[in-house]
Design an enzyme around this catalytic site. Sequence first.
Site, PDB file in Angstrom:
ATOM      1  N   TYR A 159       0.842  -1.203   0.000  1.00 47.61           N
ATOM      2  CA  TYR A 159       0.000   0.000   0.000  1.00 47.61           C
ATOM      3  C   TYR A 159       0.878   1.255   0.000  1.00 47.61           C
ATOM      4  O   TYR A 159       0.747   2.110  -0.878  1.00 47.61           O
ATOM      5  CB  TYR A 159      -0.904  -0.027   1.222  1.00 47.61           C
ATOM      6  CG  TYR A 159      -1.960   1.058   1.248  1.00 47.61           C
ATOM      7  CD1 TYR A 159      -3.079   0.976   0.431  1.00 47.61           C
ATOM      8  CD2 TYR A 159      -1.839   2.147   2.104  1.00 47.61           C
ATOM      9  CE1 TYR A 159      -4.056   1.960   0.455  1.00 47.61           C
ATOM     10  CE2 TYR A 159      -2.817   3.136   2.137  1.00 47.61           C
ATOM     11  CZ  TYR A 159      -3.916   3.039   1.319  1.00 47.61           C
ATOM     12  OH  TYR A 159      -4.879   4.016   1.349  1.00 47.61           O
ATOM     13  N   ARG A 216       0.716   9.766  14.291  1.00 46.54           N
ATOM     14  CA  ARG A 216       0.319  10.343  12.991  1.00 46.54           C
ATOM     15  C   ARG A 216      -0.568  11.562  13.236  1.00 46.54           C
ATOM     16  O   ARG A 216      -1.574  11.484  13.936  1.00 46.54           O
ATOM     17  CB  ARG A 216      -0.438   9.307  12.179  1.00 46.54           C
ATOM     18  CG  ARG A 216      -0.681   9.768  10.769  1.00 46.54           C
ATOM     19  CD  ARG A 216      -1.432   8.746   9.975  1.00 46.54           C
ATOM     20  NE  ARG A 216      -0.651   7.582   9.613  1.00 46.54           N
ATOM     21  CZ  ARG A 216      -1.205   6.413   9.306  1.00 46.54           C
ATOM     22  NH1 ARG A 216      -2.502   6.258   9.359  1.00 46.54           N
ATOM     23  NH2 ARG A 216      -0.445   5.403   8.949  1.00 46.54           N
ATOM     24  N   ASP A 237       3.346  -0.929  12.439  1.00 51.26           N
ATOM     25  CA  ASP A 237       2.238  -0.032  12.794  1.00 51.26           C
ATOM     26  C   ASP A 237       2.826   1.336  13.179  1.00 51.26           C
ATOM     27  O   ASP A 237       3.616   1.426  14.120  1.00 51.26           O
ATOM     28  CB  ASP A 237       1.488  -0.640  13.982  1.00 51.26           C
ATOM     29  CG  ASP A 237       0.099  -0.085  14.144  1.00 51.26           C
ATOM     30  OD1 ASP A 237      -0.835  -0.702  13.625  1.00 51.26           O
ATOM     31  OD2 ASP A 237      -0.053   0.970  14.803  1.00 51.26           O
ATOM     32  N   PRO A 238       2.486   2.401  12.460  1.00 46.85           N
ATOM     33  CA  PRO A 238       3.082   3.704  12.801  1.00 46.85           C
ATOM     34  C   PRO A 238       2.767   4.121  14.246  1.00 46.85           C
ATOM     35  O   PRO A 238       1.643   3.954  14.719  1.00 46.85           O
ATOM     36  CB  PRO A 238       2.430   4.662  11.790  1.00 46.85           C
ATOM     37  CG  PRO A 238       2.067   3.783  10.629  1.00 46.85           C
ATOM     38  CD  PRO A 238       1.657   2.480  11.255  1.00 46.85           C
ATOM     39  N   ARG A 239       3.780   4.662  14.929  1.00 51.29           N
ATOM     40  CA  ARG A 239       3.644   5.058  16.347  1.00 51.29           C
ATOM     41  C   ARG A 239       2.770   6.297  16.504  1.00 51.29           C
ATOM     42  O   ARG A 239       2.081   6.469  17.492  1.00 51.29           O
ATOM     43  CB  ARG A 239       5.037   5.424  16.917  1.00 51.29           C
ATOM     44  CG  ARG A 239       5.928   4.285  17.264  1.00 51.29           C
ATOM     45  CD  ARG A 239       5.480   3.537  18.522  1.00 51.29           C
ATOM     46  NE  ARG A 239       5.055   4.404  19.611  1.00 51.29           N
ATOM     47  CZ  ARG A 239       4.118   4.088  20.506  1.00 51.29           C
ATOM     48  NH1 ARG A 239       3.473   2.937  20.422  1.00 51.29           N
ATOM     49  NH2 ARG A 239       3.802   4.924  21.470  1.00 51.29           N
ATOM     50  N   THR A 263      -0.756   6.878  18.233  1.00 58.95           N
ATOM     51  CA  THR A 263      -1.755   7.926  17.976  1.00 58.95           C
ATOM     52  C   THR A 263      -2.198   7.946  16.515  1.00 58.95           C
ATOM     53  O   THR A 263      -1.471   7.523  15.621  1.00 58.95           O
ATOM     54  CB  THR A 263      -1.201   9.328  18.308  1.00 58.95           C
ATOM     55  OG1 THR A 263      -0.187   9.673  17.349  1.00 58.95           O
ATOM     56  CG2 THR A 263      -0.629   9.397  19.711  1.00 58.95           C
ATOM     57  N   PHE A 320     -14.034  -0.647  16.713  1.00 61.69           N
ATOM     58  CA  PHE A 320     -14.412  -0.318  18.099  1.00 61.69           C
ATOM     59  C   PHE A 320     -15.933  -0.122  18.227  1.00 61.69           C
ATOM     60  O   PHE A 320     -16.553  -0.589  19.184  1.00 61.69           O
ATOM     61  CB  PHE A 320     -13.677   0.946  18.571  1.00 61.69           C
ATOM     62  CG  PHE A 320     -12.221   0.724  18.945  1.00 61.69           C
ATOM     63  CD1 PHE A 320     -11.658  -0.545  18.923  1.00 61.69           C
ATOM     64  CD2 PHE A 320     -11.422   1.804  19.317  1.00 61.69           C
ATOM     65  CE1 PHE A 320     -10.308  -0.746  19.272  1.00 61.69           C
ATOM     66  CE2 PHE A 320     -10.083   1.615  19.668  1.00 61.69           C
ATOM     67  CZ  PHE A 320      -9.522   0.348  19.640  1.00 61.69           C
ATOM     68  N   GLY A 365      -1.856   0.642  23.135  1.00 55.62           N
ATOM     69  CA  GLY A 365      -2.828   1.685  22.784  1.00 55.62           C
ATOM     70  C   GLY A 365      -2.264   3.089  22.876  1.00 55.62           C
ATOM     71  O   GLY A 365      -3.014   4.073  22.783  1.00 55.62           O
ATOM     72  N   ARG A 404     -10.649  -1.353  10.174  1.00 54.50           N
ATOM     73  CA  ARG A 404      -9.963  -0.185  10.735  1.00 54.50           C
ATOM     74  C   ARG A 404     -10.524   0.119  12.122  1.00 54.50           C
ATOM     75  O   ARG A 404     -11.596  -0.350  12.501  1.00 54.50           O
ATOM     76  CB  ARG A 404     -10.075   1.007   9.789  1.00 54.50           C
ATOM     77  CG  ARG A 404      -9.012   0.940   8.725  1.00 54.50           C
ATOM     78  CD  ARG A 404      -9.149   2.020   7.699  1.00 54.50           C
ATOM     79  NE  ARG A 404     -10.319   1.817   6.869  1.00 54.50           N
ATOM     80  CZ  ARG A 404     -10.607   2.535   5.805  1.00 54.50           C
ATOM     81  NH1 ARG A 404      -9.831   3.527   5.454  1.00 54.50           N
ATOM     82  NH2 ARG A 404     -11.684   2.283   5.091  1.00 54.50           N
TER      83      ARG A 404
HETATM   84  N1  UDP Z   1      -6.098  -0.708  15.885  1.00 47.91           N
HETATM   85  C1  UDP Z   1      -6.480  -1.241  17.105  1.00 47.91           C
HETATM   86  N2  UDP Z   1      -7.536  -2.088  17.119  1.00 47.91           N
HETATM   87  C2  UDP Z   1      -8.243  -2.428  16.018  1.00 47.91           C
HETATM   88  C3  UDP Z   1      -7.853  -1.881  14.769  1.00 47.91           C
HETATM   89  C4  UDP Z   1      -6.760  -1.028  14.742  1.00 47.91           C
HETATM   90  O1  UDP Z   1      -5.884  -0.952  18.146  1.00 47.91           O
HETATM   91  O2  UDP Z   1      -9.206  -3.215  16.131  1.00 47.91           O
HETATM   92  C5  UDP Z   1      -4.967   0.242  15.865  1.00 47.91           C
HETATM   93  C6  UDP Z   1      -3.894  -0.062  14.825  1.00 47.91           C
HETATM   94  O3  UDP Z   1      -2.918  -0.925  15.371  1.00 47.91           O
HETATM   95  C7  UDP Z   1      -3.352   1.319  14.535  1.00 47.91           C
HETATM   96  C8  UDP Z   1      -4.554   2.239  14.716  1.00 47.91           C
HETATM   97  O4  UDP Z   1      -5.491   1.506  15.490  1.00 47.91           O
HETATM   98  O5  UDP Z   1      -2.371   1.686  15.488  1.00 47.91           O
HETATM   99  C9  UDP Z   1      -5.203   2.651  13.400  1.00 47.91           C
HETATM  100  O6  UDP Z   1      -5.396   1.484  12.652  1.00 47.91           O
HETATM  101  P1  UDP Z   1      -6.250   1.452  11.326  1.00 47.91           P
HETATM  102  O7  UDP Z   1      -6.248   0.022  10.869  1.00 47.91           O
HETATM  103  O8  UDP Z   1      -7.564   2.088  11.555  1.00 47.91           O
HETATM  104  O9  UDP Z   1      -5.493   2.371  10.295  1.00 47.91           O
HETATM  105  P2  UDP Z   1      -3.965   2.792  10.051  1.00 47.91           P
HETATM  106  O10 UDP Z   1      -3.918   4.202  10.492  1.00 47.91           O
HETATM  107  O11 UDP Z   1      -3.043   1.925  10.857  1.00 47.91           O
HETATM  108  O12 UDP Z   1      -3.801   2.583   8.588  1.00 47.91           O
END
Ligand code: UDP
Length: 316
Positions: free
Chosen positions: A147, A279, A275-277, A212, A193, A209, A188
Amino acid sequence: MTSAKKILVTGGAGFLGSHLCERLLLDGHEVLCADDLSTGSEKNITHLQSSPRFRLLRQDVTLALDVEVDEIYNLACPASPVHYQADPLRTMRTNVIGALNLLELARKCNAVILQTSTSEVYGDPSVHPQLETYWGNVNPIGVRACYDEGKRCAETMFFDYRRQHGVRTKVARLFNTYGPKMRPDDGRVISNFIVQALRGVDLTVYGDGSQTRSFCYVDDMVEALVRMMATSDDVAGPVNLGNPDEFTILELALKTLALTGSLARIAHRPLPDDDPRQRQPNIALAHTLLQGWAPQIPLDDGLRKTIDYFQDTGVK
Ligand code: UDP
């Protein structure tokens, strides 16, 4: 009132694409929605199909499109890590061959073409908040690369088509966007959630968690995209689009529980690879170029609307 145009929206039956198609029809345009319905859904656009100015072309963007249009918004690609990692080679083809086909189409029709790029081009950013001048920190061989690198390659082609062929290209970098019409199984974080909270099952927080994200409500994003398309031909971008209000994922989980009144609990799961720390977009450039554009909908309000949507569609 601007004059009516013929506009192609690829990925137009997806979450963001369907909102964009709706807005463009409201503005009086003719809309061709191209979608292979791999992650998009005809349900998202059912209400638009009665309009004589709307047409669905069921097609994959890796195959050349033969249409005559004035403007192209390229939104074709699964955007959820779960979906784009399910078939990474297909994701790469969609991003690269899809963009190439659409750039050729824009060249042929002399259309303006807008690429929805992504905050993922910044990877796991070491500069915070992210400015357009930051070149990013992307793992080229990781699980997100199909991606991230696919979108980076598409950006390169957009700029080369502009330089080499004079195509009127625009690149927007979209940060996390959410709202009604996300799929319950999108994967996502916001849809996960909300669906988990409504079902009363544990909210899956990946890692501790503390990572950000900054979440933009879909209506604010659509407004930005329409304004970006309307900028003068010399505006090529890239331009960050998103809501700079930044939250930890744990804060988001607690907010979702509070707003749904759910008695569900939080369960930690392993953090996915790369997973980005952190953003957060710097949107100063968008504000300047897009006539003072700034997101209007705070996270709490957007979450309420999204929760209502999932409740109304019977997610339990
Ligand atoms: N995430 C999470 N639980 C979930 C889905 C995602 O804690 O059920 C976290 C994920 O690890 C990331 C953030 O939420 O740190 C955003 O994830 P998402 O898949 O929505 O999009 P991203 O910004 O990573 O492309």
